[in-house]
Scaffold this motif. Structure first.
Motif, mmCIF file in Angstrom:
data_model
loop_
_atom_site.group_PDB
_atom_site.id
_atom_site.type_symbol
_atom_site.label_atom_id
_atom_site.label_comp_id
_atom_site.label_asym_id
_atom_site.label_seq_id
_atom_site.Cartn_x
_atom_site.Cartn_y
_atom_site.Cartn_z
ATOM 1 N N VAL A 111 0.838 -1.207 0.000
ATOM 2 C CA VAL A 111 0.000 0.000 0.000
ATOM 3 C C VAL A 111 0.870 1.253 0.000
ATOM 4 C CG1 VAL A 111 -1.676 1.311 1.359
ATOM 5 C CG2 VAL A 111 -1.943 -1.152 1.119
ATOM 6 N N PHE A 112 1.932 1.216 0.789
ATOM 7 C CA PHE A 112 2.848 2.362 0.831
ATOM 8 C C PHE A 112 3.473 2.600 -0.540
ATOM 9 C CE2 PHE A 112 7.264 3.819 1.319
ATOM 10 C CZ PHE A 112 7.043 5.050 1.900
ATOM 11 N N LEU A 113 3.973 1.526 -1.173
ATOM 12 C CA LEU A 113 4.586 1.667 -2.499
ATOM 13 C C LEU A 113 3.575 2.138 -3.535
ATOM 14 C CD1 LEU A 113 6.867 -1.515 -2.608
ATOM 15 C CD2 LEU A 113 7.565 0.862 -2.235
ATOM 16 N N TYR A 114 2.336 1.656 -3.416
ATOM 17 C CA TYR A 114 1.280 2.060 -4.364
ATOM 18 C C TYR A 114 1.061 3.577 -4.311
ATOM 19 C CZ TYR A 114 -3.419 2.450 -6.351
ATOM 20 O OH TYR A 114 -4.511 2.827 -7.101
ATOM 21 N N TYR A 115 0.885 4.091 -3.105
ATOM 22 C CA TYR A 115 0.615 5.522 -2.969
ATOM 23 C C TYR A 115 1.851 6.364 -3.281
ATOM 24 C CZ TYR A 115 -4.066 4.763 -1.140
ATOM 25 O OH TYR A 115 -5.391 4.421 -1.019
ATOM 26 N N ARG A 116 3.026 5.868 -2.898
ATOM 27 C CA ARG A 116 4.237 6.620 -3.224
ATOM 28 C C ARG A 116 4.470 6.681 -4.726
ATOM 29 N NH1 ARG A 116 6.263 10.366 -0.641
ATOM 30 N NH2 ARG A 116 8.258 9.996 -1.689
ATOM 31 N N LEU A 117 4.245 5.563 -5.432
ATOM 32 C CA LEU A 117 4.413 5.551 -6.890
ATOM 33 C C LEU A 117 3.423 6.496 -7.557
ATOM 34 C CD1 LEU A 117 5.712 4.339 -9.429
ATOM 35 C CD2 LEU A 117 3.986 2.532 -9.342
ATOM 36 N N HIS A 118 2.179 6.443 -7.112
ATOM 37 C CA HIS A 118 1.145 7.320 -7.685
ATOM 38 C C HIS A 118 1.495 8.782 -7.450
ATOM 39 C CE1 HIS A 118 -2.878 9.266 -7.955
ATOM 40 N NE2 HIS A 118 -3.043 8.389 -8.950
ATOM 41 N N HIS A 119 1.934 9.080 -6.231
ATOM 42 C CA HIS A 119 2.293 10.457 -5.896
ATOM 43 C C HIS A 119 3.497 10.927 -6.713
ATOM 44 C CE1 HIS A 119 2.902 14.019 -3.442
ATOM 45 N NE2 HIS A 119 4.175 13.648 -3.274
ATOM 46 N N ASN A 120 4.515 10.100 -6.845
ATOM 47 C CA ASN A 120 5.715 10.500 -7.593
ATOM 48 C C ASN A 120 5.426 10.677 -9.081
ATOM 49 O OD1 ASN A 120 7.355 10.525 -5.332
ATOM 50 N ND2 ASN A 120 7.957 8.375 -5.540
ATOM 51 N N LEU A 121 4.587 9.807 -9.632
ATOM 52 C CA LEU A 121 4.225 9.967 -11.047
ATOM 53 C C LEU A 121 3.470 11.269 -11.274
ATOM 54 C CD1 LEU A 121 3.161 6.321 -11.977
ATOM 55 C CD2 LEU A 121 5.208 7.551 -12.723
ATOM 56 N N LEU A 122 2.579 11.610 -10.348
ATOM 57 C CA LEU A 122 1.870 12.887 -10.475
ATOM 58 C C LEU A 122 2.836 14.062 -10.391
ATOM 59 C CD1 LEU A 122 -1.377 12.336 -8.351
ATOM 60 C CD2 LEU A 122 -1.183 12.458 -10.842
ATOM 61 N N LYS A 123 3.803 13.960 -9.508
ATOM 62 C CA LYS A 123 4.779 15.042 -9.395
ATOM 63 C C LYS A 123 5.601 15.179 -10.669
ATOM 64 C CE LYS A 123 7.185 15.920 -5.816
ATOM 65 N NZ LYS A 123 8.122 15.840 -4.678
ATOM 66 N N GLN A 124 5.944 14.051 -11.288
ATOM 67 C CA GLN A 124 6.693 14.107 -12.542
ATOM 68 C C GLN A 124 5.864 14.764 -13.651
ATOM 69 O OE1 GLN A 124 8.254 10.266 -13.571
ATOM 70 N NE2 GLN A 124 9.408 10.054 -11.648
ATOM 71 N N VAL A 125 4.582 14.406 -13.692
ATOM 72 C CA VAL A 125 3.709 15.029 -14.696
ATOM 73 C C VAL A 125 3.570 16.519 -14.415
ATOM 74 C CG1 VAL A 125 1.356 15.088 -15.617
ATOM 75 C CG2 VAL A 125 2.462 12.905 -15.173
ATOM 76 N N ASP A 126 3.454 16.887 -13.124
ATOM 77 C CA ASP A 126 3.413 18.308 -12.765
ATOM 78 C C ASP A 126 4.637 19.041 -13.301
ATOM 79 O OD1 ASP A 126 1.090 17.865 -11.440
ATOM 80 O OD2 ASP A 126 1.943 17.916 -9.420
ATOM 81 N N SER A 127 5.808 18.438 -13.034
ATOM 82 C CA SER A 127 7.048 19.075 -13.483
ATOM 83 C C SER A 127 7.089 19.183 -15.002
ATOM 84 C CB SER A 127 8.251 18.276 -12.978
ATOM 85 O OG SER A 127 8.269 18.236 -11.574
ATOM 86 N N MET A 128 6.630 18.104 -15.667
ATOM 87 C CA MET A 128 6.647 18.111 -17.128
ATOM 88 C C MET A 128 5.727 19.222 -17.675
ATOM 89 S SD MET A 128 5.268 15.244 -19.787
ATOM 90 C CE MET A 128 3.594 15.731 -19.395
ATOM 91 N N LEU A 129 4.520 19.307 -17.152
ATOM 92 C CA LEU A 129 3.582 20.327 -17.631
ATOM 93 C C LEU A 129 4.099 21.730 -17.340
ATOM 94 C CD1 LEU A 129 0.167 18.719 -16.615
ATOM 95 C CD2 LEU A 129 1.171 18.832 -18.895
ATOM 96 N N PHE A 130 4.700 21.883 -16.163
ATOM 97 C CA PHE A 130 5.255 23.191 -15.831
ATOM 98 C C PHE A 130 6.355 23.579 -16.817
ATOM 99 C CE2 PHE A 130 8.319 25.822 -13.496
ATOM 100 C CZ PHE A 130 7.507 26.865 -13.117
ATOM 101 N N ASP A 131 7.244 22.627 -17.121
ATOM 102 C CA ASP A 131 8.317 22.907 -18.086
ATOM 103 C C ASP A 131 7.745 23.251 -19.455
ATOM 104 O OD1 ASP A 131 10.162 22.410 -16.109
ATOM 105 O OD2 ASP A 131 10.540 20.325 -16.720
ATOM 106 N N GLU A 132 6.704 22.557 -19.879
ATOM 107 C CA GLU A 132 6.108 22.831 -21.192
ATOM 108 C C GLU A 132 5.443 24.204 -21.224
ATOM 109 O OE1 GLU A 132 6.609 21.158 -23.764
ATOM 110 O OE2 GLU A 132 7.491 19.346 -22.895
ATOM 111 N N ILE A 133 4.835 24.598 -20.104
ATOM 112 C CA ILE A 133 4.236 25.939 -20.055
ATOM 113 C C ILE A 133 5.320 27.001 -20.183
ATOM 114 C CG2 ILE A 133 3.059 27.572 -18.529
ATOM 115 C CD1 ILE A 133 1.382 25.252 -17.488
ATOM 116 N N ILE A 134 6.450 26.796 -19.509
ATOM 117 C CA ILE A 134 7.571 27.743 -19.626
ATOM 118 C C ILE A 134 8.089 27.785 -21.066
ATOM 119 C CG2 ILE A 134 9.915 28.253 -18.851
ATOM 120 C CD1 ILE A 134 7.743 28.760 -16.767
ATOM 121 N N GLU A 135 8.149 26.590 -21.688
ATOM 122 C CA GLU A 135 8.587 26.543 -23.088
ATOM 123 C C GLU A 135 7.629 27.293 -23.996
ATOM 124 O OE1 GLU A 135 11.055 25.635 -26.235
ATOM 125 O OE2 GLU A 135 11.401 25.343 -24.078
#
Length: 477
Positions: A39-63
Motif C-alpha cells: 500500500v505504501f509503495l502504491y501511494y508513493r508511486l502514484h504520488h511520484n508519477l503525479l509530481k513528474q507530470v506536474d514538473s513536465m507540464l510546468f516545463d512545457e508551459i515555460i517553453e
C-alpha cells in the motif's frame, strides 16, 4: 461419524503443533507487513508519477511562454507562437499535450487542435503559482505569465492524459495481487522448513526426558551445536537432571546409611535382651542388662534427634536467635569444660591465641558447634597428644577459628567427605570409631546457617585441623 471425529482430532492436533503455530504466526506477520509495504509503495508511486507530470507540464508551459515571447519580439501575434509550439508537440506518443491560452479575464485566445473536445475548467484568481487540476483521467496545469514583447499577461491551461499513470499503478496493483498467493505459499513452506529443526530438537528432548526415570538418571540430552536458546534449554535440563541425580543418590545413600547405623544398635539391643531372658538371673544382673539397654536406647535417641536436627536445617526450619557475644569467652568456658576429659587421656588442651572479638551468632548453636568439634578431636587424639585452639580476627568482618589435633590424621582424598552424613574414616580410625558420624555434618550445617564455611586440612606434622570462618556481623535478610 467416528472417522469424522478422528479427522477433526488430527486436524486440531496438527494446528496445535509448535512448528505449525510458529509458521502461522510469522506468516501472518509477514503478510501484514507485505500488505502495508505494498500500500505504501502504491501511494508513493502514484504520488511520484503525479509530481513528474506536474514538473513536465510546468516545463512545457515555460517553453510555450518562451516561444510566444520570441515570436512577439519579431512582431508576430500570439497565435504564431502557439502554432509553432503545437507543431513541436503534436507527435508525442506518451503524455500528449493539450493547451489553450486565455486573457486574465478568461477570454480564449488560442486552443490547440487536439483539445477542442476537451472541457477545460474555468480559470482561477492567479497569483503566478503553478497549480494542477484532476479532471477524471485528465491532468491540467494552469499558470499566469507576462510576455514582455506584447506587454500583456496571459493564462495558460495545459493538460495531458492520466491513462499512462493509471496503467502503471494498476499494473503494480495487479502484480501485487498475483504475487500474494505465491508469497503466502513460500512463507508457509519456508516457515515449516525453518521450524522443522526446532521441532526435531524439541521432540528429541521430550523423547529423552520421557525415558529418564529414577533407575535411569545417568542419561542426558544431547547438546546441539548452535549457541541459542535451544542449547540453553538443553544445558538447563541436563543441569537439573544432574542435581536430581545427586539428590536421589544422596537420598538412597542416606536411607542405606540410616538402615546400617540403626541396625547395629538394634541388633545389639535385641541380643542383650535375649541374653537377659535366656535364663533366670538375680536382680543385679537384670539391673546391669537394663543399664546396657538404656545406654543403647540413648544412642538411638541421640541419632534420631541428630537426624531430625539435620532435616530441620535442610528445610530452613531452624530459627536462629542471633545475639552479640564475646567468642573468646565462650571458647574459654568450653576449654575449661573439656580439660578434665583431656587430662584423663593425658592430652594437652591449650588455647594458643584468642583475640577479643564480639560476633553476632546463635549462642546455643555455636556452643553445640564447639562441643562437637572438641569432642571429635578428643576422640581421635591418642594419649599424650595435643589439641590447640586458635581464634584470630583474620579480616575486619571475619574471624578464623582453628582447632587442630595431633591425632592419626586421615587420607587427603577423604578430607572433603568427612562432613557427609554417617561418614567415618574406618580404615585409619577403626579402633576409635564412636557415634554415628553425624557430628561434623551438623557442624557444617551450623556454620553455613551463620553464613560461614568450615574445612578440614592435614597438619604439616601430624593430625587434622578444622578451620571455621565466620562473619562478625550477620547480613540482613
Amino acid at each position: 461419524m467416528k472417522n469424522a471425529d478422528m479427522s477433526l482430532k488430527k486436524k486440531n492436533k496438527f494446528f496445535k503443533r509448535f512448528d505449525v503455530k510458529i509458521t502461522i504466526m510469522y506468516t501472518s506477520l509477514f503478510l501484514l507487513l507485505a500488505t502495508i509495504l505494498s500500500v505504501f509503495l502504491y501511494y508513493r508511486l502514484h504520488h511520484n508519477l503525479l509530481k513528474q507530470v506536474d514538473s513536465m507540464l510546468f516545463d512545457e508551459i515555460i517553453e510555450l511562454r518562451n516561444t510566444i515571447n520570441e515570436n512577439s519580439v519579431q512582431g508576430k501575434s500570439i497565435n504564431k507562437g502557439c502554432t509553432i509550439f503545437f507543431s513541436d508537440i503534436r507527435q508525442r506518443k506518451y503524455f500528449p499535450l493539450y493547451f489553450r491560452v486565455l486573457t486574465p479575464q478568461g477570454v480564449p485566445l488560442f486552443q490547440s487542435e487536439n483539445s477542442l473536445s476537451i472541457e477545460f475548467p474555468d480559470i482561477n484568481n492567479h497569483s503566478g503559482r503553478f497549480t494542477i487540476k484532476h479532471q477524471k483521467s485528465f491532468l491540467i496545469s494552469e499558470k499566469s505569465f507576462f510576455v514582455p514583447g506584447l506587454k500583456k499577461h496571459f493564462v495558460v491551461q495545459m493538460g495531458t492524459h492520466a491513462n499512462r499513470i493509471e496503467q502503471i499503478v494498476y499494473n503494480l496493483f495487479s502484480n501485487t495481487i498475483i504475487a500474494m498467493p505465491v508469497i503466502l505459499v513460500l512463507c508457509i513452506c519456508s516457515g515449516m522448513f525453518a521450524s522443522y529443526k526446532i521441532r526435531s530438537l524439541l521432540k528429541n528432548i521430550i523423547s529423552v526426558t520421557n525415558r529418564i526415570t529414577t533407575h535411569n538418571l545417568i542419561e542426558r540430552l544431547p547438546v546441539p551445536q548452535g549457541e541459542d536458546e535451544i542449547q540453553d534449554l538443553t544445558l538447563t535440563l541436563n543441569s537439573m537432571m544432574d542435581r536430581l541425580e545427586t539428590s536421589i543418590s544422596e537420598i538412597k545413600q542416606f536411607s542405606s546409611d540410616v538402615s546400617h547405623e540403626l541396625r547395629n544398635p538394634l541388633f545389639a539391643l535385641k541380643g542383650e535382651i535375649e541374653v537377659c531372658l535366656s535364663k533366670k538371673r538375680d536382680a543385679a544382673e537384670y539391673r546391669e542388662s537394663m543399664q546396657i539397654c538404656l545406654e543403647r536406647i540413648n544412642i538411638l535417641i541421640k541419632m534420631v534427634n541428630d537426624l531430625f536436627f539435620i532435616t530441620r536445617f535442610e528445610h530452613n526450619r531452624i530459627n536462629l536467635n542471633f545475639d552479640y557475644i564475646e567468642l573468646c569467652t565462650m571458647i574459654t568456658d568450653m576449654h575449661d569444660f573439656f580439660v578434665p576429659v583431656a587430662q584423663q587421656k593425658s592430652i594437652d588442651l591449650i588455647i594458643s591465641r584468642c583475640d577479643k572479638v564480639v560476633v553476632c551468632v546463635d549462642k546455643v548453636k555455636t556452643a553445640q558447634l564447639l562441643n562437637n568439634i572438641l569432642d571429635n578431636a578428643l576422640k581421635f587424639t591418642p594419649q599424650n597428644g595435643r589439641i590447640d585452639i586458635s581464634l584470630v580476627q583474620a579480616e575486619e568482618n571475619k574471624i578464623e577459628l582453628t582447632i587442630h589435633d595431633s591425632g592419626m590424621g586421615m587420607p587427603e582424598n577423604e578430607l572433603d567427605k568427612i562432613f557427609n552424613r554417617f561418614y567415618q574414616v574406618d580404615k585409619s580410625r577403626g579402633k576409635f570409631k564412636s557415634g554415628a558420624g553425624l557430628g561434623l555434618h551438623i557442624c557444617k550445617k551450623i556454620v553455613e546457617a551463620h553464613g560461614g564455611r568450615i574445612q578440614a586440612r592435614l597438619n604439616p606434622d601430624k593430625g587434622t585441623a578444622f578451620v571455621i570462618h565466620l562473619p562478625v556481623e550477620q547480613k540482613q535478610a
